[in-house]
Design a protein around this motif. Structure first.
Motif, PDB file in Angstrom:
ATOM      1  N   ASP A   1       0.876  -1.175   0.000  1.00  0.00           N
ATOM      2  CA  ASP A   1       0.000   0.000   0.000  1.00  0.00           C
ATOM      3  C   ASP A   1       0.913   1.225   0.000  1.00  0.00           C
ATOM      4  OD1 ASP A   1      -1.598   2.158   0.617  1.00  0.00           O
ATOM      5  OD2 ASP A   1      -2.114   1.464   2.631  1.00  0.00           O
TER       6      ASP A   1
ATOM      7  N   SER B   1      -6.076   2.431  -1.780  1.00  0.00           N
ATOM      8  CA  SER B   1      -4.834   1.659  -1.947  1.00  0.00           C
ATOM      9  C   SER B   1      -4.739   0.591  -0.852  1.00  0.00           C
ATOM     10  CB  SER B   1      -3.625   2.594  -1.899  1.00  0.00           C
ATOM     11  OG  SER B   1      -3.592   3.295  -0.669  1.00  0.00           O
TER      12      SER B   1
ATOM     13  N   VAL C   1       0.720  -0.541  -5.034  1.00  0.00           N
ATOM     14  CA  VAL C   1      -0.675  -0.108  -5.167  1.00  0.00           C
ATOM     15  C   VAL C   1      -0.801   1.353  -4.758  1.00  0.00           C
ATOM     16  CG1 VAL C   1      -3.061  -0.562  -4.508  1.00  0.00           C
ATOM     17  CG2 VAL C   1      -1.410  -2.457  -4.608  1.00  0.00           C
ATOM     18  N   GLY C   2      -1.484   2.151  -5.617  1.00  0.00           N
ATOM     19  CA  GLY C   2      -1.695   3.558  -5.278  1.00  0.00           C
ATOM     20  C   GLY C   2      -2.114   4.350  -6.503  1.00  0.00           C
ATOM     21  N   ARG C   3      -2.153   5.652  -6.337  1.00  0.00           N
ATOM     22  CA  ARG C   3      -2.552   6.502  -7.449  1.00  0.00           C
ATOM     23  C   ARG C   3      -1.485   6.440  -8.536  1.00  0.00           C
ATOM     24  NH1 ARG C   3      -3.503  10.927  -4.069  1.00  0.00           N
ATOM     25  NH2 ARG C   3      -1.969  11.995  -5.347  1.00  0.00           N
TER      26      ARG C   3
ATOM     27  N   ALA D   1      -5.015   2.444  -7.704  1.00  0.00           N
ATOM     28  CA  ALA D   1      -6.144   2.585  -6.785  1.00  0.00           C
ATOM     29  C   ALA D   1      -6.377   4.082  -6.658  1.00  0.00           C
ATOM     30  CB  ALA D   1      -5.810   1.979  -5.423  1.00  0.00           C
TER      31      ALA D   1
END
Lengths: 370, 370
Positions: free
Chosen positions: A17, A88, A47-49, A67
């Protein structure tokens, strides 16, 4: 305690994350990069923008999973659970959810520095608990005088634990130490206000009976009651307690450590003479600081879920977040999930009473430490 | 919080269990002698075996009261309570029992380094609790970063405290800080796993409501929830918790302190160079050691009894035992007993629910920390 031989995983896949914690990608990405360099058999799912993770798109052994939302450190559990469904934190957790018929999940372990309450609630909702575990627990390590670590659980996932919960914590803590530190038969202590069996609340006395019986059957290696200072003496490998007690205890110990370090600083900055001394004594002070550095102990395991999850301190810097990645990697590589599953299964088989204590899945939003 | 003006006592009489603790008279007598020299308005009643106290018979402002038996540090509570009826611990305690019709007792405060369980049980049996107090509590001070002390209670006299007990601890702790430190309106924090009101067990949530209501009425100065590290930050003057949590917390903090001090020692003795550094840095290390010296914080109050009792660490040396005498003297001189009585009375008058919670006097031998 006998545990079936578990071979280590060759390749370990971590789902990160990247938006979690106080600092987000500015901490998580450098930590991931350093971790990748040190672990040629690791693969990362970041995972993330997408815009925030753009620089990582070209890294080897890395995959970016977008995410759009971020669970903030002060978001209530309900927001993480019911509103931010593309966070995320949630997408990273979903990577460790096993596929149908036990197929290997996309990732072997998930790491987040996001808020503890949200992480535990969403993990519990998405992953569910292992059969025989009523409540997941949070386990961390504290340094001890033997130059090793003491694993302490629970740290605030549960308040008002029953004796059966404490037994489950003991089994899970043993599995964790076996997997991460390679000790085959870790000793377990029950945190109490005295070593004598007659001490403590009714819950603790009953828990001591359950743990003693499990010890006699060989399910765990039960040492007996321990006291607060035994955590730092390293009297046992694992110390088991209610989440309320564990949380308060470790925050107090951290508070005491900060107090002492600030006393040392004050004394060394009292005059020109003492300031000069500090410069001369710098190598010693630095060596001390490195050993007392709490960043080295980062990475708490969420145990009892059908997926492996590690939690980093929200305030972690890149060095500290990398330690959490290391611990997560070691746990996954040594099949912590299978170990917990096997040991719980064995304990329950030999002790039907504990199985009968199972409670219906509690509301995922129940009391959790932030 | 309003409290009637209490004038300080002119002469304070202390009753000392000279046989208690790990070292008995070899520690208690030198401490008493130093204390007498520093306190011209103090008188001592020295209790113990006549032969062991012979040297003190001729001291000014001193009286030896013989007691033929000694409660050993590992004697069970039952032995202290039912068998050794002429123990120094018991005879010393009996000196603070008020006479008929509220006549002043032979001594204003009793100090013992004897075993905690025995001391609490015999004190409770001989002195009884104050009206409105269900269970006595043990309160001690911990150093904080503001260069002051935080008073923490309960420390192991009670496990499984109810919300009403925690309110009583808050009132008694406030009275203690007012009396010993001269603070007129000390702040009180409730030890919890987060600052938010929704955190914690059901007992803690309900206790927070009671404490908040008492704060709104002006009976105490309630700050809100505090966490373990707040004890050492000095966020509030008083921190209230269940005896199990308090005992584990403070032993953990002491364990952490020992760990850090031993890490410092290890780093300074690593080589000839670092050993030389230690010699040069000695003034600073000594100043640090003096400030971190736990002996300075010796002297826990047993609160809620109809007589004033202070408990020294069993392992206290003469310097440390003298600190316990100092604290006991300050508390008696500033009429701690009357303050606790008045404040409890006021709190109960404005809050009838707490009065209704009174339980029958429990067996004096109930769970106690050694």
């Amino acid at each position: 305690m006998t545990s079936p031989a578990l071979t280590a995983l060759d390749t370990v896949r971590l789902s990160i994350d990247c938006m979690g914690g106080d600092h987000g990608p500015s901490v998580t990405l450098p930590a991931c990069r350093a971790f990748l360099a040190a672990h040629p058999h690791a693969e990362l799912i970041l995972v993330g923008r997408a815009d925030a993770l753009a620089e990582a798109a070209s890294w080897p052994r890395c995959r970016v999973v977008p995410a759009t939302e971020v669970v903030e450190m002060d978001d209530p559990v309900e927001v993480a659970l019911r509103r931010k469904k593309d966070s995320s934190l949630r997408v990273a957790l979903s990577q460790v959810k096993p596929g149908a018929e036990g197929l290997r999940a996309a990732a072997d372990v998930c790491v987040s520095a996001g808020n503890t309450g949200a992480l535990m609630a969403v993990a519990r909702y998405l992953l569910k608990t292992v059969d025989g575990i009523d409540r997941p627990a949070i386990a961390t390590v504290m340094p001890n005088i033997r130059d090793g670590f003491t694993t302490v659980l629970d740290l605030g996932a549960n308040v008002d634990s029953t004796p059966e919960h404490l037994l489950q914590f003991a089994v899970m803590g043993s599995a964790l130490v076996s997997a991460v530190e390679g000790k085959s038969d870790p000793t377990v202590g029950l945190l109490n206000i005295g070593e004598e069996a007659i001490k403590g609340s009714e819950v603790i006395k009953r828990a001591a009976q359950l743990l003693r019986a499990a010890g006699e059957r060989g399910d765990i290696n039960f040492h007996g009651n321990v006291e607060g200072n035994d955590i730092f003496k390293g009297t046992t490998d694992v110390v088991v307690c209610d989440g309320f007690v564990g949380n308060v205890t470790l925050k107090s110990a951290e508070g005491m450590a900060s107090l002492i370090v600030s006393l040392i600083k004050q004394e060394f900055s009292r005059s020109l003479f003492t300031k000069a001394l500090a410069v001369i004594a710098m190598p010693v002070l630095k060596a001390f600081k490195a050993r007392a550095d709490h960043r080295r102990y980062n990475g708490a395991a969420l145990l009892g879920l059908r997926g492996l999850v590690f939690k980093s301190h929200g305030s972690a810097d890149a060095f500290s977040f990398e330690q959490a990645l290391n611990r997560a990697y070691d746990a996954a590589r040594n099949r912590l999930l299978d170990r917990v599953h096997d040991q719980i299964h064995e304990t329950l088989r030999s002790q039907p009473a504990a199985a009968a204590s199972s409670e219906p899945p509690a509301d995922a939003g129940d009391a959790l430490a932030a």
